[in-house]
Write a protein that holds these residues in place. Sequence first.
Motif: not given
Length: 676
Positions: A50-69
């Motif tokens: 498992i690897c990632c494209e771009g500048r980084t490996f997964v940098a966390g959960g999507d914080i913008s989703e945290f305000g929603r169920p």
Amino acid sequence: MNPVHYQPEAGIAWITINYPPVNAMSVAVRDGLLGAVKAAEADNMSHGIICCEGRTFVAGGDISEFGRPPQQPHLPDVYNYLEASPVTWLAAMHGTVLGGGFELAMACDYRVALQNTRFGLPEVTLGLVPGAGGTQRSPRLLGVELAIDLTTSGRMINATDLLQAGGLDSIIEGELKAGAIEFLQNAGPAPQQVSQREIAPLTSDFFETKKQPVLKAAKGATAPLHNLEAIKWATETSFADGQKKERTLHLQLRNSEQSVALRHAFFAERAVSKPVIIKDTTAREFSNITIVGGGLMGAGISAACLNAGLNVHMIEVDKDAATAGKQRVIKLLDGALKRGKLSRSQYTRHCEALSAGTDYSAARETDIAIEAVVEDLEVKQGVFRSLAEHVPANTIIATNTSYLNPTEIAKGIKNPERILGLHFFSPAHIMKLLEIVNTPATSTEVLATAFAFAKKLRKVGALSGICDGFIGNRMLAAYRRQADYLLADGATPQQIDSAMRNFGLPMGPYELQDLTGLQIGWANRKRLAPTRDPAQRYISIADQLCELNRFGQRSGMGWYRYENGDRTPLPDPLVNDIISNWSAENNINRRNFSEKNIQQSLIAVLANEGARILEEGIAERALDIDMVKIHGYGYPRWRGGPMHTAEQLGKDTIKSILADVTAQSPDSWKIAEIYQ
Ligand code: COA
């Protein structure tokens, strides 16, 4: 497009996540990852990467989703599925492997990374505990001590240290994918799944002894202790039970006031450097900085510029002052070298990039010139004239004034579009905030360059228009004025200071004045006296202290007294007498204020001043004000800034507190339109 790509190739199942900018684990990524793992199983693959494209490996959960169920598939379920998969999975990592990214890695069988990769569980900085097994797998993989350290502080750990702690199986030199394949080819049978590993027994009081240091470092934030508690679960229950508890707490905390405030701060920290006014404007290049003034401020700014890799020339009035100024900067660099903040080669570079003298003609090649001389209009005007005579016609010229009007300072200077204020905070090589003061003539290109300059210095640049004290000191003035009204009407400095410390500030207003010295405030009050509204209450207690040479810690006494050079503020009955005499002379019946009264009235006054700053267009957005207060004045990050606090309290609450504040001090406050 599916952000997760699956491809079997030469006997290896490749899963590549490509979800810019930071491969956050949004619902689409979770879904794609689960699908990809299942596809690899359907293909009967034995090994996968498992690897990632771009500048980084997964940098966390999507914080913008945290305000929603939360939406399915849930992250812990995806990772548990991955861990239990018959395929042997390896995480090949680069960049910043944070939160949900590190949890993903811990659910894999193997973990390899490039040397400069950094790892962490920063959920605590968002008021949370990890939500996908972070607190349950990390003690099993890294040991309880390191798991506590990472989850309660949110700090990052480098690849070498993680390897040593057993969190990595290999550091890859050279190309990541090739290194990952080679690792898998040489790896034996897959090790035991992390969730199934044993934790070494601990002493019975182990967690009790950890509590106090965590609490102390938390400074009012509640998430660190929650993380400690969650790590404890890993030591006393099964993985499955511990993870269930962790998830429940994670979801609960998402709705907590602190987490909402910290998420606001996270996004505001990113938005503050992108004011609308400079949208689509390209910043200029810069490398040579001239600083006029080698005092405390000039030296701090110089050190900050050198640390950012810029060249600095310092100008002083005479040779001795230039030598002393340069020495001051070297002393700061020496300190950084000693503390290991600078390497020997960086230190040498910085010393070589620093020069000092008295001749303005040395500023010929300057890209940005900053005056940091005494707070005196005429002196500053003189410096600006000398700079303008010698620097190229489009060189940016900035003033570090805290209160004066940059347009006045630049009167008569050609090309006023290159003029602005760059208000640093002392000590300038440490404090994060840089107020970028826009004049009516400043060009957007110059403003964009100022923001690039702030970023280069690793500071939080915040845009302010012109008013007395700009955003930060204007807010501070309102706050202090209300504190003085409380003092005059019945509170003591100790009560007010303690209330604000309990609110989460590092210090109350009076301890802070003692620390920074009462002289500047006194000079400011005298400066403003002729224009002060006579109807506004004026509390002259601080002036009385200054007249008695009580200037704060450095003079051994101020609002408090200090013994034997010790910095601990001790209540001084003499000051309390001065205060009650002042009240008596002004026919005030002193009354009691509760801690809540004190906190609320000070917060309401801040909210009101902030709202006025917005209404006057001094700040572009409420978040700019929040960032100024958090990064320049110690407002607790976990409260999100005064404007966020006001929003959480609600308009009606602030309105009613302001009604009390105004009743206490009639004709003393201009109330913002939104609170009328
Ligand atoms: N969820 C959603 N958005 C995220 C994100 C996340 N976990 N992490 C970063 N972003 C967004 C930022 O808001 C920013 O958006 P913008 O360009 O619209 O302003 C963008 O990604 C780039 O982030 P930025 O911080 O500006 O880039 P950087 O290279 O300086 O730093 C990180 C990258 C990953 C180190 C930093 O963004 C970070 O610390 N992210 C949070 C990590 C975290 O807390 N993870 C745990 C979540 S539970």
